[in-house]
Scaffold this motif. Structure first.
Motif, PDB file in Angstrom:
ATOM      1  N   VAL A   3     -10.301  -4.352  -5.064  1.00  0.00           N
ATOM      2  CA  VAL A   3      -9.453  -3.240  -4.660  1.00  0.00           C
ATOM      3  C   VAL A   3      -9.732  -2.058  -5.585  1.00  0.00           C
ATOM      4  CG1 VAL A   3      -7.074  -2.435  -4.410  1.00  0.00           C
ATOM      5  CG2 VAL A   3      -7.669  -4.782  -3.769  1.00  0.00           C
ATOM      6  N   LEU A   4     -10.109  -0.931  -4.992  1.00  0.00           N
ATOM      7  CA  LEU A   4     -10.403   0.299  -5.743  1.00  0.00           C
ATOM      8  C   LEU A   4      -9.493   1.405  -5.212  1.00  0.00           C
ATOM      9  CD1 LEU A   4     -14.320   0.114  -5.653  1.00  0.00           C
ATOM     10  CD2 LEU A   4     -12.851  -0.448  -7.602  1.00  0.00           C
ATOM     11  N   PRO A   5      -8.286   1.546  -5.763  1.00  0.00           N
ATOM     12  CA  PRO A   5      -7.339   2.539  -5.229  1.00  0.00           C
ATOM     13  C   PRO A   5      -7.818   3.977  -5.381  1.00  0.00           C
ATOM     14  CG  PRO A   5      -6.209   0.895  -6.554  1.00  0.00           C
ATOM     15  CD  PRO A   5      -7.670   0.702  -6.799  1.00  0.00           C
ATOM     16  N   GLY A   6      -8.482   4.306  -6.505  1.00  0.00           N
ATOM     17  CA  GLY A   6      -9.049   5.634  -6.666  1.00  0.00           C
ATOM     18  C   GLY A   6      -8.063   6.694  -7.103  1.00  0.00           C
ATOM     19  N   ASP A   7      -8.141   7.857  -6.468  1.00  0.00           N
ATOM     20  CA  ASP A   7      -7.420   9.048  -6.911  1.00  0.00           C
ATOM     21  C   ASP A   7      -6.422   9.525  -5.852  1.00  0.00           C
ATOM     22  OD1 ASP A   7      -9.277   9.041  -9.070  1.00  0.00           O
ATOM     23  OD2 ASP A   7     -10.701  10.190  -7.849  1.00  0.00           O
ATOM     24  N   GLY A   8      -5.638  10.542  -6.234  1.00  0.00           N
ATOM     25  CA  GLY A   8      -4.756  11.198  -5.280  1.00  0.00           C
ATOM     26  C   GLY A   8      -3.790  10.227  -4.632  1.00  0.00           C
ATOM     27  N   GLY A  37      -4.645   7.710  -2.893  1.00  0.00           N
ATOM     28  CA  GLY A  37      -5.247   6.382  -2.757  1.00  0.00           C
ATOM     29  C   GLY A  37      -4.362   5.262  -3.277  1.00  0.00           C
ATOM     30  N   PRO A  38      -3.869   5.352  -4.532  1.00  0.00           N
ATOM     31  CA  PRO A  38      -3.015   4.280  -5.048  1.00  0.00           C
ATOM     32  C   PRO A  38      -1.712   4.106  -4.271  1.00  0.00           C
ATOM     33  CG  PRO A  38      -3.933   5.559  -6.859  1.00  0.00           C
ATOM     34  CD  PRO A  38      -4.271   6.300  -5.593  1.00  0.00           C
ATOM     35  N   GLU A  39      -1.140   5.209  -3.783  1.00  0.00           N
ATOM     36  CA  GLU A  39       0.105   5.110  -3.022  1.00  0.00           C
ATOM     37  C   GLU A  39      -0.097   4.374  -1.701  1.00  0.00           C
ATOM     38  OE1 GLU A  39       2.430   8.969  -3.017  1.00  0.00           O
ATOM     39  OE2 GLU A  39       0.577   9.647  -3.982  1.00  0.00           O
ATOM     40  N   ALA A  40      -1.169   4.724  -0.995  1.00  0.00           N
ATOM     41  CA  ALA A  40      -1.455   4.062   0.277  1.00  0.00           C
ATOM     42  C   ALA A  40      -1.835   2.602   0.055  1.00  0.00           C
ATOM     43  CB  ALA A  40      -2.574   4.802   1.005  1.00  0.00           C
ATOM     44  N   VAL A  53     -10.084   7.360   6.305  1.00  0.00           N
ATOM     45  CA  VAL A  53     -10.896   8.562   6.436  1.00  0.00           C
ATOM     46  C   VAL A  53     -10.272   9.752   5.710  1.00  0.00           C
ATOM     47  CG1 VAL A  53     -11.808  10.213   8.137  1.00  0.00           C
ATOM     48  CG2 VAL A  53     -11.881   7.767   8.619  1.00  0.00           C
ATOM     49  N   HIS A  54      -8.976   9.688   5.413  1.00  0.00           N
ATOM     50  CA  HIS A  54      -8.236  10.896   5.057  1.00  0.00           C
ATOM     51  C   HIS A  54      -8.560  11.516   3.703  1.00  0.00           C
ATOM     52  CE1 HIS A  54      -5.914   8.181   2.557  1.00  0.00           C
ATOM     53  NE2 HIS A  54      -5.401   7.556   3.596  1.00  0.00           N
ATOM     54  N   GLY A  55      -9.180  10.849   2.773  1.00  0.00           N
ATOM     55  CA  GLY A  55      -9.453  11.445   1.475  1.00  0.00           C
ATOM     56  C   GLY A  55      -8.256  11.393   0.549  1.00  0.00           C
ATOM     57  N   SER A  56      -8.385  12.058  -0.602  1.00  0.00           N
ATOM     58  CA  SER A  56      -7.409  11.881  -1.676  1.00  0.00           C
ATOM     59  C   SER A  56      -6.175  12.770  -1.552  1.00  0.00           C
ATOM     60  CB  SER A  56      -8.076  12.128  -3.037  1.00  0.00           C
ATOM     61  OG  SER A  56      -8.530  13.470  -3.118  1.00  0.00           O
ATOM     62  N   ALA A  57      -6.226  13.829  -0.735  1.00  0.00           N
ATOM     63  CA  ALA A  57      -5.080  14.717  -0.483  1.00  0.00           C
ATOM     64  C   ALA A  57      -4.299  15.036  -1.760  1.00  0.00           C
ATOM     65  CB  ALA A  57      -4.152  14.098   0.559  1.00  0.00           C
ATOM     66  N   ASP A 116      -2.939  17.545  -2.898  1.00  0.00           N
ATOM     67  CA  ASP A 116      -1.788  18.443  -2.775  1.00  0.00           C
ATOM     68  C   ASP A 116      -0.481  17.705  -2.526  1.00  0.00           C
ATOM     69  OD1 ASP A 116      -3.112  17.823  -0.308  1.00  0.00           O
ATOM     70  OD2 ASP A 116      -1.812  19.270   0.703  1.00  0.00           O
ATOM     71  N   ILE A 117      -0.561  16.461  -2.029  1.00  0.00           N
ATOM     72  CA  ILE A 117       0.679  15.702  -1.795  1.00  0.00           C
ATOM     73  C   ILE A 117       0.741  14.425  -2.639  1.00  0.00           C
ATOM     74  CG2 ILE A 117       0.987  16.589   0.548  1.00  0.00           C
ATOM     75  CD1 ILE A 117      -0.062  13.837   1.563  1.00  0.00           C
ATOM     76  N   ALA A 118      -0.231  14.234  -3.522  1.00  0.00           N
ATOM     77  CA  ALA A 118      -0.266  13.009  -4.330  1.00  0.00           C
ATOM     78  C   ALA A 118       0.989  12.890  -5.183  1.00  0.00           C
ATOM     79  CB  ALA A 118      -1.506  13.004  -5.222  1.00  0.00           C
ATOM     80  N   GLY A 119       1.508  11.676  -5.269  1.00  0.00           N
ATOM     81  CA  GLY A 119       2.656  11.401  -6.109  1.00  0.00           C
ATOM     82  C   GLY A 119       3.988  11.847  -5.550  1.00  0.00           C
ATOM     83  N   GLN A 120       4.001  12.323  -4.318  1.00  0.00           N
ATOM     84  CA  GLN A 120       5.236  12.836  -3.727  1.00  0.00           C
ATOM     85  C   GLN A 120       5.832  11.924  -2.666  1.00  0.00           C
ATOM     86  OE1 GLN A 120       4.784  17.023  -2.506  1.00  0.00           O
ATOM     87  NE2 GLN A 120       3.016  17.181  -3.877  1.00  0.00           N
TER      88      GLN A 120
END
Length: 372
Positions: free
Chosen positions: A10-15, A17-20, A289-293, A295-299
């Motif tokens: 599992v590689l959650p990554g950035d933005g 990613g970890p939330e999803a 597909v959505h990328g790290s987004a 602008d809404i990370a952590g919200q």
């Protein structure tokens, strides 16, 4: 009979990613507890998170884990925080290395418009309701990997940038075979897209796909120039079943197809390698597909559906659990039919739920569907 044990990196990554990814963790924990799966997960860093920790977009140790895993579940990478890092260490380099080192040549991107979301598309509902397209993108060749790839300074002081589009017969043949084989499980139609009118690689692409089709005469094959294909995707998208195309055009066309469904947050993807001659298994990575987004990370605003749908693709293509995959996908459709929405798909007059609330709703519906 107990399910076979599987090892997932599992590689959650950035933005976001970890939330999803956290919402997929809930489902895996439940399916493991119920004896439906026996998934062992190992978690590591990729992208900007990896760069912050050790100066690389992915470590050699993480790559070794990826090579040994039955599949990789990937979140997202990137964000403005890392805009100025060295080019070779940029977050996206971790994703490209995974694709290259795992030899993941076939990228599968479904574009499905759930009936409950037809009104969220930028097109008229009647054009997209019931849409079900699968784009098969060649992932390890073409202009993203061709050499030379460079920026050079000329004698007059100007700079010249070069990217090289390169394809071999073998690379085209193997991606065409994946497309034809998948079409046999769907509506038996493949449309091959390239730019043979201006690109020599497109001429070869067209020739090889046509030759490979001789082994799949039960599948209908058509050809279309990639720019015309983009136009047709927004004019009459339901004419397509499986689209096979190269790395560059696949990148663009799959994003066009994604927006037909109403939100990039809805779409999963799978990247597959060649079948092992002994085991028949493929190296594989699954990602939204959505990328790290950023602008809404952590919200708590991220839509986890694409991440959960990517997990369903992993169940189907890597773990041999097609029935459970279908149950997860059914749960997604049921949640949407119930009117539960994150902000990206809420529309006017609907109060959006948070990422975790959507994850809870998906898990509850998976539990209902599995129970029958």
């Amino acid at each position: 009979m107990a399910p076979a044990r599987s090892n997932i990196l599992v590689l959650p990554g950035d933005g976001i990613g970890p939330e999803a990814m956290a919402e997929v963790d809930k489902i895996i924990a439940w399916t493991n507890a119920e004896g439906l799966t026996a998934i062992e997960t190992d978690v590591d860093l990729v992208g900007g998170a990896a760069y912050d920790d050790h100066g690389q977009a992915i470590s050699d140790a993480a790559m070794e884990k990826a090579l040994a895993a039955d599949a990789v579940l990937f979140g997202a990478v990137g964000g403005p925080k890392w805009d100025d890092v060295p080019y070779d260490a940029r977050p996206e380099a971790g994703l490209l290395r995974l694709r290259k080192d795992l030899a993941l040549f076939a990228n599968l991107r479904p574009a499905i418009c759930y009936p409950a979301l037809a009104s969220a598309s930028s097109l008229k509902p009647e054009l997209v309701e019931g849409l079900d397209i699968l784009i098969v993108r060649e992932l390890t060749g073409g202009v993203y990997f061709g050499e030379p790839k460079e920026v050079v300074t000329l004698e007059n002081g100007e700079q010249r940038a070069v990217d090289t589009q390169v394809y071999t017969t073998h690379e085209i043949d193997r991606i065409a075979r994946v497309a034809f084989e998948l079409a046999r499980t769907r509506s038996n139609q493949v449309c091959s897209m390239e730019k043979r009118n201006v690109m020599r690689s497109g001429v070869l692409w067209n020739k090889v796909v046509t030759a490979t089709h001789a082994d799949f005469q039960d599948v209908e094959l058509s050809h279309m120039l990639a720019d015309a294909g983009g136009m047709q995707l927004v004019r009459a998208p339901k004419q397509f079943d499986v689209i096979v195309t190269d790395n560059l055009f696949g990148d663009m066309l799959s994003d066009v197809a994604a927006m037909l469904t109403g939100s990039l947050g809805m779409l999963p993807s799978a990247s597959l390698g060649a079948e092992d001659a002994t085991t028949g298994k493929r190296k594989a990575m699954y990602e939204p597909v959505h990328g790290s987004a950023p602008d809404i990370a952590g919200q708590g605003k991220a839509n986890p559906i694409a991440m959960v749908a990517s997990f369903a693709m992993m169940l189907r293509y890597s773990l041999g659990m097609a029935d459970l995959a279908t149950q997860v996908e059914t749960a997604i459709a049921n949640v949407l039919d119930a009117g539960i929405r994150t902000g990206d798909i809420a529309g006017s007059g609907i109060t959006p739920v948070s990422t975790s609330q959507m994850g809870d709703a998906l898990l509850a519906e998976v539990q209902k569907v599995v129970a029958g």
